[in-house]
Design a protein around this motif. Structure first.
Motif, PDB file in Angstrom:
ATOM      1  N   ALA A 149      35.816  44.931   9.702  1.00  0.00           N
ATOM      2  CA  ALA A 149      36.297  43.763   8.965  1.00  0.00           C
ATOM      3  C   ALA A 149      35.169  42.740   8.887  1.00  0.00           C
ATOM      4  O   ALA A 149      34.435  42.545   9.852  1.00  0.00           O
ATOM      5  N   THR A 150      35.015  42.147   7.730  1.00  0.00           N
ATOM      6  CA  THR A 150      33.994  41.126   7.540  1.00  0.00           C
ATOM      7  C   THR A 150      34.689  39.847   7.103  1.00  0.00           C
ATOM      8  O   THR A 150      35.483  39.870   6.168  1.00  0.00           O
TER       9      THR A 150
ATOM     10  N   ASN B  59      36.199  46.712  14.443  1.00  0.00           N
ATOM     11  CA  ASN B  59      35.200  45.683  14.715  1.00  0.00           C
ATOM     12  C   ASN B  59      35.360  44.559  13.715  1.00  0.00           C
ATOM     13  O   ASN B  59      35.597  44.807  12.534  1.00  0.00           O
TER      14      ASN B  59
ATOM     15  N   ASP C  42      33.307  41.328  12.101  1.00  0.00           N
ATOM     16  CA  ASP C  42      32.010  40.686  11.965  1.00  0.00           C
ATOM     17  C   ASP C  42      32.234  39.268  11.438  1.00  0.00           C
ATOM     18  O   ASP C  42      32.934  39.083  10.443  1.00  0.00           O
TER      19      ASP C  42
ATOM     20  N   PRO D 296      22.946  33.868  12.353  1.00  0.00           N
ATOM     21  CA  PRO D 296      22.670  35.282  12.047  1.00  0.00           C
ATOM     22  C   PRO D 296      22.242  36.026  13.312  1.00  0.00           C
ATOM     23  O   PRO D 296      21.788  35.400  14.260  1.00  0.00           O
ATOM     24  N   GLY D 297      22.397  37.325  13.324  1.00  0.00           N
ATOM     25  CA  GLY D 297      22.007  38.117  14.483  1.00  0.00           C
ATOM     26  C   GLY D 297      23.157  38.951  15.001  1.00  0.00           C
ATOM     27  O   GLY D 297      24.118  39.197  14.281  1.00  0.00           O
ATOM     28  N   PRO D 298      23.073  39.374  16.262  1.00  0.00           N
ATOM     29  CA  PRO D 298      24.133  40.210  16.835  1.00  0.00           C
ATOM     30  C   PRO D 298      25.456  39.456  16.902  1.00  0.00           C
ATOM     31  O   PRO D 298      25.468  38.236  16.792  1.00  0.00           O
ATOM     32  N   PRO D 299      26.590  40.171  17.093  1.00  0.00           N
ATOM     33  CA  PRO D 299      27.905  39.535  17.066  1.00  0.00           C
ATOM     34  C   PRO D 299      27.987  38.360  18.034  1.00  0.00           C
ATOM     35  O   PRO D 299      27.530  38.452  19.170  1.00  0.00           O
TER      36      PRO D 299
ATOM     37  N   PRO E 117      29.866  36.877  10.038  1.00  0.00           N
ATOM     38  CA  PRO E 117      28.461  36.665   9.672  1.00  0.00           C
ATOM     39  C   PRO E 117      28.161  35.179   9.481  1.00  0.00           C
ATOM     40  O   PRO E 117      29.080  34.363   9.354  1.00  0.00           O
ATOM     41  N   ALA E 118      26.880  34.859   9.472  1.00  0.00           N
ATOM     42  CA  ALA E 118      26.464  33.458   9.308  1.00  0.00           C
ATOM     43  C   ALA E 118      26.936  32.911   7.967  1.00  0.00           C
ATOM     44  O   ALA E 118      27.023  31.709   7.778  1.00  0.00           O
TER      45      ALA E 118
ATOM     46  N   GLN F  58      32.983  39.029  19.393  1.00  0.00           N
ATOM     47  CA  GLN F  58      33.209  40.057  20.413  1.00  0.00           C
ATOM     48  C   GLN F  58      34.611  39.948  20.998  1.00  0.00           C
ATOM     49  O   GLN F  58      35.299  40.954  21.183  1.00  0.00           O
TER      50      GLN F  58
END
Lengths: 265, 317
Positions: free
Chosen positions: B173-174, B116, B118, B129-132, B120-121, B137
């Motif tokens: 992964a971020t 996955n 991510d 911010p919030g779900p992917p 992020p904001a 995706q």
């Protein structure tokens, strides 16, 4: 950990999976206390590495590392508040995200409220330092990603330092830099900057956030059992250490500033 | 911004940025810089065009130039394996966490690989911010496909006891800093994290139905295939220029993109082309532009790039 909600927006694994267990830990669940402190004196904190400005897409940013604790913070704004009623003061929005690999057991996304409670603590610590009246109708977004954590108290403390550094790096008006230090009551002793294991073994913990330049405390967050005079001695010890951290942060900001000035010439 | 900005700008006649009134306190150089950044925001396409006409990109690279790649592995102790990749300013951290699960009924001897990404904001102002986000995706799905089809980690090697217990590897992964081409950076981070991953030796007890690991026995690395998938991406701007490894500023201006994932020996694992990759570059006798398909050239460039990445970045560690 059970995947309660099937989430179409992510790649999904099996319906249910559990963290692995060591057979040695079943017979001997409490690990010996000797692993604590690792040669640190009670008043020592873990070494700090602080770097402002790693995220160039943001208005300001900072990355902090305190031994195993690793936190990245970015500031966006002040930008227009959306879907909010008019307010004369600006808003401070703090969002904390734990990376799934940041803790010993995997932290599946959207499972608990711990990130929100850390965000609340950081919001409290920073709120008193930011001059919100200087940007009405606007919001400052503080986004924090925890890459690795070793103790929730240390995470809040390091997060506040990173966020305050990033605010300064973004050039946002503040009354002073917010520094933060955690302490644990270990019997009669006060251990500063406890690790996860140390805070679990302690009677109680305390995180003090203050602005050393103004000798003002902005927030105190205490949990567990502590006698009032013990809480006070924790606060005094933390406050003293905050003065030292303040010098480190000021140095890091100065260094970064002179570097970017040089690049501009 | 590079210092070449000022050298190109004076030659501009079209849209001059609006003159700000309070610039007197700035030096001439600072004023020019400010004007350039205003111009960049108001007319990004024209801004990029002016650079590309001079055969250089806003960050000083050649059109087919790559950004420097830096790799650091194993810095996250809470993960079974981890890697940090910096591709220019794009920074991605990948951590592998292992858990134990029951295998699927139709695949009793196979474990799970769950990648996955991510976004992020924190990493860019364009994410909320919030779900992917949709972008996250799509990228997660492409990463999943690339890892599964390349068979870099045979899923049968994650089996502890057939039909009873298998390893699940969550690869999260971020993105810490988003400056374009997150796909290439993330796939590299994921592959490097897999190579860094070690698992404890586990045993399934058929009487207690428990799977236990041993602290005393040494951890074992994953049985990875020799062939590692490496991604390289290109963008086409204005049907004229092929840009390798596009940045966050260039990405939204591109009208086509090519992503090539290559395995060992240069075999193609996955190929994605969005938009037309016909490029007009030569004029024939009548002065008409002749169109040329650049897909093949991109694949060749990707092969050369893969060799460099594997030799210098992956195996340099």
């Amino acid at each position: 950990m059970a995947q309660n909600v099937f989430d179409r927006r992510r790649t999904n694994g099996p319906e249910e999976s559990t963290p692995f267990i060591y057979e040695e830990d079943i017979s001997n669940p409490v690990r010996p206390q000797e692993t604590c402190r690792k040669g640190r004196k009670p008043a020592d904190i873990r070494p700090i590495f602080l770097q402002p400005g790693l995220i160039n897409q943001a208005a300001g940013s900072a990355y902090i590392e305190m031994d195993r604790t690793k936190i990245a913070c970015a500031i966006y704004g002040p930008r227009q508040s959306k879907n909010v009623a008019f307010h004369e003061k600006g808003r401070l929005n703090v969002e904390v995200k734990f990376a799934p690999y940041s803790c010993l057991t995997r932290r599946a996304p959207m499972r608990d409220a711990e990130d929100r409670s850390v965000a609340m603590a950081l919001h409290q610590a920073l709120l008193a330092s930011v001059r919100l009246e200087s940007f009405p109708k606007a919001t400052i977004d503080i986004f924090i990603t925890v890459i690795e954590t070793d103790g929730m108290e240390g995470c809040v403390a390091a997060g506040s330092i990173a966020a305050s550094t990033a605010l300064a790096h973004a050039g946002i008006e503040v009354l002073g830099l917010v520094m933060s230090c955690s302490a644990a009551a270990m019997g009669s002793e006060v251990w500063l900057d406890p690790t996860d294991e140390e805070s679990r073994l302690s009677n109680g913990t305390l995180v003090l956030s203050c602005m050393p330049a103004l000798t003002t405390v902005t927030s105190v967050w205490q949990t567990g059992r502590m006698a009032p005079n013990q809480a006070l001695s924790c606060m005094v010890a933390s406050q003293n250490r905050c003065d030292d951290i303040h010098t480190i942060v000021a140095q890091a900001l100065l260094l970064d500033n002179s570097k970017s000035n040089q690049e501009n010439l | 911004m590079s210092s070449s900005t000022t050298s190109i700008l004076p030659s501009l006649s079209p849209p001059q940025p609006p003159q700000t009134q309070h610039l007197e306190h700035l030096s001439q150089e600072e004023q020019d810089k400010l004007k350039a950044s205003v111009f960049q925001r108001l007319h990004p396409k024209l801004y990029l065009e002016k650079y590309l006409e001079e055969e250089v990109r806003p960050d000083g690279r050649e059109l087919g130039g790559w950004r420097g790649v830096f790799l650091n592995v194993g810095s996250i102790s809470t993960a079974e394996g981890s890697a940090l990749v910096r591709m220019g300013d794009t920074t991605v951290v990948c951590g592998v966490k292992a858990e134990i699960a029951e295998p699927e009924l139709d695949r009793e001897g196979e474990g799970f690989l769950v990648p996955n990404l991510d976004l992020p904001a924190m990493c860019s102002p364009k994410f909320k911010p919030g779900p992917p986000s949709e972008e996250a995706q799509v990228l997660s799905e492409r990463l999943n496909q690339a890892l599964l089809t390349s068979n870099v980690l045979p899923l049968s090697s994650l089996c502890i006891e057939s039909g009873k217990a298998v390893w699940v590897l969550y690869m999260d992964a971020t993105c810490i800093n988003y400056d374009g081409n997150a796909f290439d950076a993330t796939l590299l981070a994921m592959v490097a994290a897999l190579r860094n991953t070690t698992l404890p030796q586990a045993k399934h007890d058929s009487e207690t139905h428990q799977t236990l690991c041993s602290r005393s026995k040494p951890r074992v690395p994953l049985q990875l295939a020799n062939s590692v998938p490496i991604a390289t991406s290109f963008g086409i701007f204005d049907s004229k220029y092929v840009l390798a490894d596009p940045t966050a500023f260039e990405e939204p201006l591109l009208d086509a993109s090519i992503s090539v994932v290559l395995g060992d020996g240069g075999e193609i694992i996955s190929l994605e082309q969005l938009g037309s990759v016909l490029v007009e570059d030569v004029q024939d006798g009548n002065g008409e532009w002749v169109k040329r398909d650049v897909l093949k050239e991109c694949i060749e460039a990707a092969r050369a790039r893969r060799d460099v990445l594997v030799k210098e970045v992956l195996n340099g560690k």
